[in-house]
Every structure is written in structure tokens, then in C-alpha cells.
Motif scaffolding. Structure first.
Motif, PDB file in Angstrom:
ATOM      1  N   ALA A 128      22.690 -10.678  29.349  1.00 57.08           N
ATOM      2  CA  ALA A 128      22.022 -11.940  29.208  1.00 57.08           C
ATOM      3  C   ALA A 128      22.611 -12.039  27.541  1.00 57.08           C
ATOM      4  N   ALA A 129      24.132 -11.632  27.224  1.00 59.93           N
ATOM      5  CA  ALA A 129      24.695 -11.897  26.309  1.00 59.93           C
ATOM      6  C   ALA A 129      25.570 -13.370  26.486  1.00 59.93           C
ATOM      7  N   VAL A 130      26.074 -13.828  25.181  1.00 54.99           N
ATOM      8  CA  VAL A 130      25.915 -14.973  25.714  1.00 54.99           C
ATOM      9  C   VAL A 130      27.470 -15.825  25.862  1.00 54.99           C
ATOM     10  N   LEU A 131      27.877 -14.812  24.962  1.00 61.29           N
ATOM     11  CA  LEU A 131      30.035 -15.539  25.325  1.00 61.29           C
ATOM     12  C   LEU A 131      29.854 -16.125  26.290  1.00 61.29           C
ATOM     13  N   ARG A 132      30.793 -17.283  26.886  1.00 61.38           N
ATOM     14  CA  ARG A 132      30.775 -17.729  27.589  1.00 61.38           C
ATOM     15  C   ARG A 132      31.803 -17.033  28.667  1.00 61.38           C
ATOM     16  N   SER A 133      33.282 -16.548  28.314  1.00 59.02           N
ATOM     17  CA  SER A 133      33.854 -16.138  29.188  1.00 59.02           C
ATOM     18  C   SER A 133      33.183 -14.675  29.286  1.00 59.02           C
ATOM     19  N   ASP A 134      33.339 -13.648  30.523  1.00 59.06           N
ATOM     20  CA  ASP A 134      33.573 -12.274  30.031  1.00 59.06           C
ATOM     21  C   ASP A 134      34.441 -11.635  31.441  1.00 59.06           C
ATOM     22  N   PRO A 135      35.430 -11.052  31.550  1.00 64.34           N
ATOM     23  CA  PRO A 135      36.003 -10.821  32.761  1.00 64.34           C
ATOM     24  C   PRO A 135      35.560  -9.432  33.530  1.00 64.34           C
ATOM     25  N   SER A 136      34.667  -8.567  31.933  1.00 62.40           N
ATOM     26  CA  SER A 136      34.133  -7.739  31.887  1.00 62.40           C
ATOM     27  C   SER A 136      33.477  -7.023  33.014  1.00 62.40           C
ATOM     28  N   ILE A 137      32.226  -8.176  33.049  1.00 64.15           N
ATOM     29  CA  ILE A 137      31.054  -7.814  33.776  1.00 64.15           C
ATOM     30  C   ILE A 137      31.631  -8.432  35.175  1.00 64.15           C
ATOM     31  N   ALA A 138      31.918  -9.138  35.052  1.00 66.74           N
ATOM     32  CA  ALA A 138      32.751  -9.487  36.842  1.00 66.74           C
ATOM     33  C   ALA A 138      33.158  -8.913  37.558  1.00 66.74           C
ATOM     34  N   LYS A 139      34.303  -8.465  36.410  1.00 64.98           N
ATOM     35  CA  LYS A 139      34.932  -6.793  37.299  1.00 64.98           C
ATOM     36  C   LYS A 139      33.776  -5.902  37.397  1.00 64.98           C
ATOM     37  N   ALA A 140      32.706  -5.481  36.934  1.00 63.56           N
ATOM     38  CA  ALA A 140      31.629  -4.586  37.093  1.00 63.56           C
ATOM     39  C   ALA A 140      31.159  -5.120  38.429  1.00 63.56           C
ATOM     40  N   ALA A 141      30.687  -6.555  38.626  1.00 64.33           N
ATOM     41  CA  ALA A 141      29.576  -6.719  39.919  1.00 64.33           C
ATOM     42  C   ALA A 141      31.260  -6.743  40.517  1.00 64.33           C
ATOM     43  N   GLN A 142      32.379  -7.259  40.566  1.00 62.75           N
ATOM     44  CA  GLN A 142      33.273  -6.621  41.153  1.00 62.75           C
ATOM     45  C   GLN A 142      33.246  -5.224  42.282  1.00 62.75           C
ATOM     46  N   ASP A 143      33.468  -4.436  41.712  1.00 58.06           N
ATOM     47  CA  ASP A 143      33.315  -3.197  41.802  1.00 58.06           C
ATOM     48  C   ASP A 143      31.727  -2.622  42.558  1.00 58.06           C
ATOM     49  N   GLY A 144      31.003  -3.725  42.831  1.00 59.78           N
ATOM     50  CA  GLY A 144      29.905  -3.578  43.665  1.00 59.78           C
ATOM     51  C   GLY A 144      29.158  -3.548  43.038  1.00 59.78           C
TER      52      GLY A 144
END
Lengths: 351, 351
Positions: A128-144
Motif C-alpha cells: 500500500a505504499a504510495v510512491l508512484r513508481s518503484d521497480p523493486s516491487i515489480a521485480k518481486a512480482a516478476q520473481d513469482g
DNA sequence: CTGAAAGCGCTAACAA
DNA sequence: TTGTTAGCGCTTTCAG
């Protein structure tokens, strides 16, 4: 000295069967493949000894810890506790525990905390963090790793997200003000690096457009934080612009409360002279005079929705969840809005 | 599909050493027993592969999960988020994660949640639940699990506890009222099955005794919950007692806010006609008129204190912590208290 | 239906 | 200084 815990082995010894049998007997799914009498004996022994399964050990074996990570900017922000309760209300009965971390909206902290959660083997993350862009969470998602975001979407990703219908909320509010006869409506916008701040400003422009309300850029002023002090500062800025306005639509409740306070300090009455509106409908608003007209968003419901999506992500092999969940909002008219005064009281000489 | 995580084994293969060597090289303590060059090689490989230690596995082996359980009644209660941040501020930098659970002040839930936490192998528990007695947490402590309680003590146990100096707070407040000339001070007490409710009532009696203020039992009325509605109800009860009073000392802020609201509804002015005081100094009080005179308790500080004690309990073999930690409180005089009116306005005919 | 055995990833004795 | 080995408590094949 930590007292030794009872393990499967203890029960096995006690009942004279093999640990794997005990394991099966205690597993509601596997139990059906075991003689009823044996199950009963094992169950009895387990109860007698006060057996409690070691989830750590199970987790190591199964790669499922039955825990989820929840990332929020700051738990002391009033909107988050209800969200957490919403999440808990669906996850806890199923045996999940939540590890809650505060990001303080700090990017470095955010990436570090994602690692912290992954190290602990969480089965999924609600973000629920609100920074508008962040690659880190995207990476976690990409890792499955199953991930759901709340209040914001991660651009260029297929991470499911739950948002409130900010657009509709702003639009309804602006319409409400229009119906009260307000023609010149100012906007105190939230921080533009936060998704809610940015979304609501965009929504304000859209709504104005839809309702054919002229937008005066000088009547839009942007706060650097979502708090009362900034609300007051922004209101002062509006006044000193010298432009006329009879209503201020604020991007959240705290900005609105600060604005009303700033008006009061200058002897300007809300709502008689200027109407002010908020957004969120935070707790305790009923106790503050004038009672704030605002937009109620579903906090508990948003938590529940996010948790349900996460569940599906974690458990189904073929997830098939909607990418987008938009929760309806509700206009709450209280006392801080009133018909527009015949003549706008501004501009006027300021003391 | 969850991407396979890098393990020690992967690094060992990559660098041509044994896993245990890798384990040591990556452990800041054990590292000193390894050739510097090897350490460097291993570190490099770990970084390159993006190694992240698996705390679950480590926990299984070491019996330390580096996580603590935090039990609170309800996170949506404004006083708890700051406490949690206080706890986090000391534990998080040391690598601990907190599992937060809401008890809803329900005994059954409380015992169940303790088991939930123990199943997850928490290294310790901070227990801020407020039911006055509960054997379950005592049992956990007896089993050797480090436990600290917050805001309350468990009777007949050696569980360390952190409390605010409620006695001093109530006493200071009563003295403040006395100095304003109030002779007949009513008390709206909190629920007596909660420790704070009970403590503050006892403190009120003590303080009255110390200051030689007569206590009229009819001017003590007990709320069933700590909320505005109950504050209102209790105030109504005070009025209908027919006894004169010029001030109401409430067991917490929300009761006080409800009382003030109830006065307002009856056209009675606070503070001109009746002074009202709160306890806790919860957030946002500054926004509510009249600004409430109250007692500020250390929330963040209490969290920190409890966390520090828990740390000592978890890490020292010979704990040696103080059983009792009493944090100082602070009188915050705002606008809801004023000199006593010459004549008490009650009793008087009620509409 | 039950037992045997392997192994999740890591740490910690003990050996070399 | 490094490797070997064992094992934390559990689940899960594979045999029997």
C-alpha cells in the motif's frame, strides 16, 4: 530456559507409530488415508501432550510460511489501520499472519523492506505504499511472488491493484459544489509524487472539464505533505493570489481541516463565506466543527479486497484475477459546504 | 512459478568451497576465522548471484526467528500506532520483524493468538492487551518465552511491565482543577475490566484523598467502553444525579470529547460552565474545540521501552531487567478547563 | 494403510 | 583455516 516443545517425534514415541504417520493423522487432508482408530489415538496423544505444530519447520519443507507481508507508508496515518483490519479479517481466519512494515514513503527503505519480507519467506505481499513508481516491487512480482497493490498501480506491469474510485469522488464533490452555486472552486492538491495526490488533481481537472467549470491555474495550489499545516499554507497562498473563489476542494481531509483553521484565523467563516471539502472521511471527523463534507472511501473494504486477490494469487495455479478493482466511494455531505455567497468575498484587502 | 532462490549451496558450487565455509564467510561474527581472500571471493559471488539468506531455515536450526509478536487490542485505536512505531524503531534496525495481532480484548482470541505467535516461533512477545488478568500470557512466560506487558501488569508473576504513571497524571490533573477553584469534581471512569479504567479510578480516589477533595460516589460514573458515546451517556447520568459539579475528570480523551459534546447539546458551555479533562493526549486533539486539557502519556516511548526490555530478555542469559518501568506523564493544559464558576450551575431543572 | 528415508537451507560440533 | 557430518521438525515420495 525455553521449555522444549512437543514435536511429532514425541507423539510418535508415545503412540508407537512412525512420525510420518503422526504427520498424516494430524493433517486434515491426509487423515483420510489412516485407520480411524490410529488417528484417534494420535489425536489424543497430541492433545494430551499439548502438541503445537512448528510452522517454521513446515514452512522450510513446503516453501509456504502462511505469512504475508503488508507494506504501508506509516501506520500512524489514520487511513491505514482500518485497511489492516480489513486485510486481517480475511487472512487471519485462514491461518495467515501478517508482517507489517512501515516504509515512511522512503524509496530505499521500501526496497530494503521488500527484501526483509522475502527473507522471511512471505507467501505474498500487499503493497500500500504510495510512491508512484518503484521497480523493486515489480521485480518481486516478476520473481513469482504474489503481489497486490493498494491505492495505486505499478505502471507497465500486470500486478493486480485495488483502488478507490477517486475520479468519481472528486467529480461528485465538484458537482455538489456546483449545485450549491459555487462557480469559482479552488483546489488544494496533494503531493504530486504520491499517487493519490496526483490522481486527485487529474480527477479535479477532468471533473471541471466534464462539468464545464473553468479551471483557473492560480486557484490550484499543491501541498508538499498531506497535513493540516500544509492545508493552512496552501489556503494562505490561495488568498494572496488575489483571485476570487467561494469553495476549496481539498485532496484530503487533513488539508481541508488545515484550510478551515486558516480561514478561521483570518475571520473568514466556513461554510458561510467559503465552503471547504475533504477526501477520505477519516475517523473523528464528526467531532470537529464544522463537520467536514468529504468523500468516504472504503478502507476496510479495500483491505479485504486486496487480501482476497492475494489469496487467489497465492493459491490458484492459474490465478485469473482481475487486474483492476475499483471500489465505489460515497459523498458525505456535512456542514462545511453551503450555498455560495452572492458575492465572493475575495479578492479583498488582506490585513 | 516462484523463481528458485539462491542458496548457500549455489555459492559454494560457484566458488568451489564447502557450504559451511560460505556460511561462515557470510556471518559477520564467524567471518574472522576465514582467509580474507576467500571471504572476498564468496562475498563477490553472493552479491553477483543476489544471494539472500533464508531466515526460515536459519530459524529452524538456531531456534531464533528474529521475529517478535505484538499483541494489541485494536490497531484502529489511536493510541496503538505510535506504540507500534516505538517498538519498531528499536527492533527493526536490529533485524527483527513484528507480527502484530489484534485481540479485540477478547479472552478466547487472546489465548488463540498467543498460540498462533508461538507456532510461528516468535522470539518474544510484547503484550499490550488490557484485560486485567490472563493466565495464557503467564503460561507462555513460564514456558520460557520472553514476555513484556505494556500498560498493565500480570498479577502474581515476574513478567516485566511498562506503564505510564497514571497515578501522577490523575493527581496532577486533579490538582490543576483544584487550583482553578473546582471543589466538586466528577469522574467518568473507564471500563473496570480494563486495567487503565480500573487504575485511573483508583488513582482518582487516591488523588482526591491526597488533596483532601471530598469524593461523592454519585459523581463517579463508569463507562462500559472508552468512546464518545459512552462519554455522553455518562455525562447525562451525572446531570441527572442532581448533584452539583463544576468539573469532570475523564478517564480518557474520547470519554471527555463525548462529555463535552453532550454538554454542548444541552447548551452548557465548556469550559465556562463546566471544565472537562481527558487522558492520553491522542492525535488530532488540537483540531477539536475546545482544545482538550489532558495528560500526555508517552506512546512512542512506551513502545521503545517495552522493546528494549524484551531485547534484554531475549538476548541476555541472565536477564536482570527491572520488573517495573514507570514512564513519566505530562499535564497538557489547553482550553477545556477554566476557573470554576462562582456558583455551580447544577443541580438545576433539566429540560 | 503404514514405515523408511530423503531433504528443505542453514548452523554448529567435531575433525582434519 | 576449512571440510565433514549431523540435525533442527516437518512433509512427501517411495516401498512394503
Amino acid at each position: 530456559m525455553l521449555k522444549k516443545r512437543i514435536t511429532l517425534k514425541d507423539i510418535a514415541r508415545e503412540t508407537g507409530v512412525h512420525v510420518s504417520t503422526v504427520s498424516r493423522a494430524l493433517d486434515p487432508v491426509e487423515r483420510k488415508n489412516i485407520t480411524e482408530e490410529v488417528v484417534k489415538r494420535i489425536q489424543a496423544a497430541a492433545d494430551a501432550l499439548g502438541y503445537r505444530p512448528n510452522r517454521i519447520a513446515a514452512g522450510l519443507r513446503t516453501n509456504r510460511t502462511m505469512s504475508v507481508g503488508v507494506m504501508i507508508p506509516d501506520i500512524t496515518n489514520l487511513i491505514f489501520p482500518p485497511i489492516l483490519r480489513g486485510i486481517e479479517s480475511v487472512l487471519e481466519p485462514l491461518g495467515y499472519a501478517s508482517i507489517i512494515v512501515n516504509t515512511d514513503s522512503d524509496r530505499d527503505r521500501e526496497v530494503r523492506l521488500i527484501d526483509v519480507l522475502r527473507d522471511r519467506g512471505v507467501d505474498g505481499i500487499i503493497h500500500a505504499a504510495v510512491l508512484r513508481s518503484d521497480p523493486s516491487i515489480a521485480k518481486a512480482a516478476q520473481d513469482g511472488l504474489p503481489v497486490v497493490t493498494l491505492n495505486r498501480k505499478v505502471e507497465f506491469s500486470d500486478i493486480p491493484y485495488v483502488i478507490n474510485d477517486e475520479d468519481a469522488g472528486i467529480c461528485q464533490m465538484l458537482r455538489h459544489l456546483r449545485e450549491l452555486g459555487h462557480e469559482r472552486v479552488a483546489h488544494i492538491a496533494g503531493p504530486q509524487d504520491l499517487s493519490t495526490g496526483q490522481l486527485r488533481l487529474a480527477a479535479f481537472r477532468n471533473a471541471a472539464d466534464d462539468l464545464s467549470v473553468a479551471v483557473d491555474e492560480e486557484l490550484i495550489v499543491t501541498a508538499t505533505r498531506f497535513d493540516e499545516q500544509e492545508g493552512g499554507r496552501c489556503l494562505a497562498a490561495l488568498l494572496s493570489s488575489g483571485k476570487a473563489f467561494t469553495a476549496v476542494l481539498c485532496a484530503n481531509d487533513r488539508l481541508a481541516l488545515g484550510a478551515i483553521e486558516a480561514l478561521r484565523e483570518r475571520g473568514i467563516d466556513c461554510p458561510r463565506q467559503v465552503s471547504v471539502t475533504g477526501f477520505n472521511d477519516m475517523p473523528l471527523l464528526e467531532l470537529i466543527r464544522p463537520k467536514l463534507t468529504t468523500v468516504r472511501i472504503q478502507q476496510h473494504g479495500a483491505g479485504r479486497a486486496a487480501a482476497n486477490i492475494l489469496l487467489r494469487l497465492m493459491n490458484a495455479e492459474t490465478p485469473s484475477v482481475d487486474l483492476e478493482t475499483v471500489l465505489p466511494v460515497e459523498l458525505v455531505v456535512r456542514e462545511s459546504t453551503a450555498p455560495a455567497p452572492r458575492l465572493p468575498l475575495f479578492p479583498r484587502p488582506l490585513s
